[in-house]
Design a protein around this motif. Structure first.
Motif, PDB file in Angstrom:
ATOM      1  N   SER A  29       0.915  -0.773  -0.056  1.00 44.80           N
ATOM      2  CA  SER A  29       0.116  -0.252   0.137  1.00 44.80           C
ATOM      3  C   SER A  29       0.690   1.081  -0.351  1.00 44.80           C
ATOM      4  O   SER A  29       2.221   0.776  -0.267  1.00 44.80           O
ATOM      5  N   PHE A  30       0.175   2.140   0.357  1.00 45.13           N
ATOM      6  CA  PHE A  30       0.830   3.997   0.084  1.00 45.13           C
ATOM      7  C   PHE A  30       0.317   4.409   1.545  1.00 45.13           C
ATOM      8  O   PHE A  30      -0.602   3.671   2.365  1.00 45.13           O
ATOM      9  N   TYR A  31       0.846   5.082   2.168  1.00 52.50           N
ATOM     10  CA  TYR A  31       0.591   6.034   3.621  1.00 52.50           C
ATOM     11  C   TYR A  31      -0.512   6.160   4.008  1.00 52.50           C
ATOM     12  O   TYR A  31      -1.293   6.537   4.207  1.00 52.50           O
ATOM     13  N   ARG A  32      -1.433   6.755   2.398  1.00 47.37           N
ATOM     14  CA  ARG A  32      -3.127   6.615   2.864  1.00 47.37           C
ATOM     15  C   ARG A  32      -3.612   5.871   2.520  1.00 47.37           C
ATOM     16  O   ARG A  32      -4.830   5.715   2.737  1.00 47.37           O
ATOM     17  N   GLY A  33      -3.344   4.695   1.812  1.00 50.16           N
ATOM     18  CA  GLY A  33      -4.358   3.562   1.308  1.00 50.16           C
ATOM     19  C   GLY A  33      -4.603   3.292   2.620  1.00 50.16           C
ATOM     20  O   GLY A  33      -4.580   3.088   3.792  1.00 50.16           O
ATOM     21  N   GLU A  34      -5.668   1.773   2.192  1.00 46.20           N
ATOM     22  CA  GLU A  34      -6.327   1.243   3.156  1.00 46.20           C
ATOM     23  C   GLU A  34      -5.086   0.302   3.979  1.00 46.20           C
ATOM     24  O   GLU A  34      -4.944  -0.879   3.059  1.00 46.20           O
ATOM     25  N   ILE A  35      -5.241  -0.094   5.814  1.00 51.06           N
ATOM     26  CA  ILE A  35      -4.196  -0.963   5.904  1.00 51.06           C
ATOM     27  C   ILE A  35      -4.636  -1.899   6.819  1.00 51.06           C
ATOM     28  O   ILE A  35      -5.844  -1.972   7.346  1.00 51.06           O
ATOM     29  N   ARG A  36      -3.995  -2.811   5.680  1.00 54.26           N
ATOM     30  CA  ARG A  36      -4.461  -4.174   6.347  1.00 54.26           C
ATOM     31  C   ARG A  36      -3.437  -4.865   6.941  1.00 54.26           C
ATOM     32  O   ARG A  36      -2.640  -5.317   6.309  1.00 54.26           O
ATOM     33  N   GLY A  37      -4.352  -5.650   8.179  1.00 55.13           N
ATOM     34  CA  GLY A  37      -3.219  -5.951   9.179  1.00 55.13           C
ATOM     35  C   GLY A  37      -2.043  -5.341   9.850  1.00 55.13           C
ATOM     36  O   GLY A  37      -2.523  -4.021   9.996  1.00 55.13           O
ATOM     37  N   GLU A  38      -0.359  -6.190  10.491  1.00 59.42           N
ATOM     38  CA  GLU A  38       0.133  -4.747  10.979  1.00 59.42           C
ATOM     39  C   GLU A  38       0.694  -4.628   9.609  1.00 59.42           C
ATOM     40  O   GLU A  38       1.703  -4.902   8.800  1.00 59.42           O
ATOM     41  N   ALA A  39       1.325  -2.626   9.881  1.00 60.46           N
ATOM     42  CA  ALA A  39       1.266  -2.368   8.690  1.00 60.46           C
ATOM     43  C   ALA A  39       3.306  -1.268   8.940  1.00 60.46           C
ATOM     44  O   ALA A  39       3.681  -1.828  10.179  1.00 60.46           O
ATOM     45  N   VAL A  40       4.077  -1.793   7.951  1.00 64.79           N
ATOM     46  CA  VAL A  40       5.058  -1.733   8.497  1.00 64.79           C
ATOM     47  C   VAL A  40       5.732  -0.182   7.234  1.00 64.79           C
ATOM     48  O   VAL A  40       5.508  -1.353   5.875  1.00 64.79           O
TER      49      VAL A  40
END
Length: 54
Positions: free
Chosen positions: A6-17
């Motif tokens: 993804s990118f920082y404005r996208g929907e976050i699924r799971g653990e973000a890194v």
């Protein structure tokens, strides 16, 4: 294991890194700079045509 991108404005699924050199100031997830591009590579990319030939 499923990996999402993804990118920082996208929907976050799971653990973000974050694997960027400089995550946003409000970033609250993990940051793994080991996987970030080097400053030299990033500068080269910004100066290139940014196409498949680059």
């Amino acid at each position: 294991m499923t990996v999402y991108t993804s990118f920082y404005r996208g929907e976050i699924r799971g653990e973000a890194v974050s694997i960027s050199l400089y995550p946003p100031k409000n970033w609250k997830g993990k940051h793994l700079p080991l996987f970030a591009p080097t400053p030299e590579l990033l500068n080269w990319w910004k100066a290139s045509a940014q196409d498949t030939a680059a």
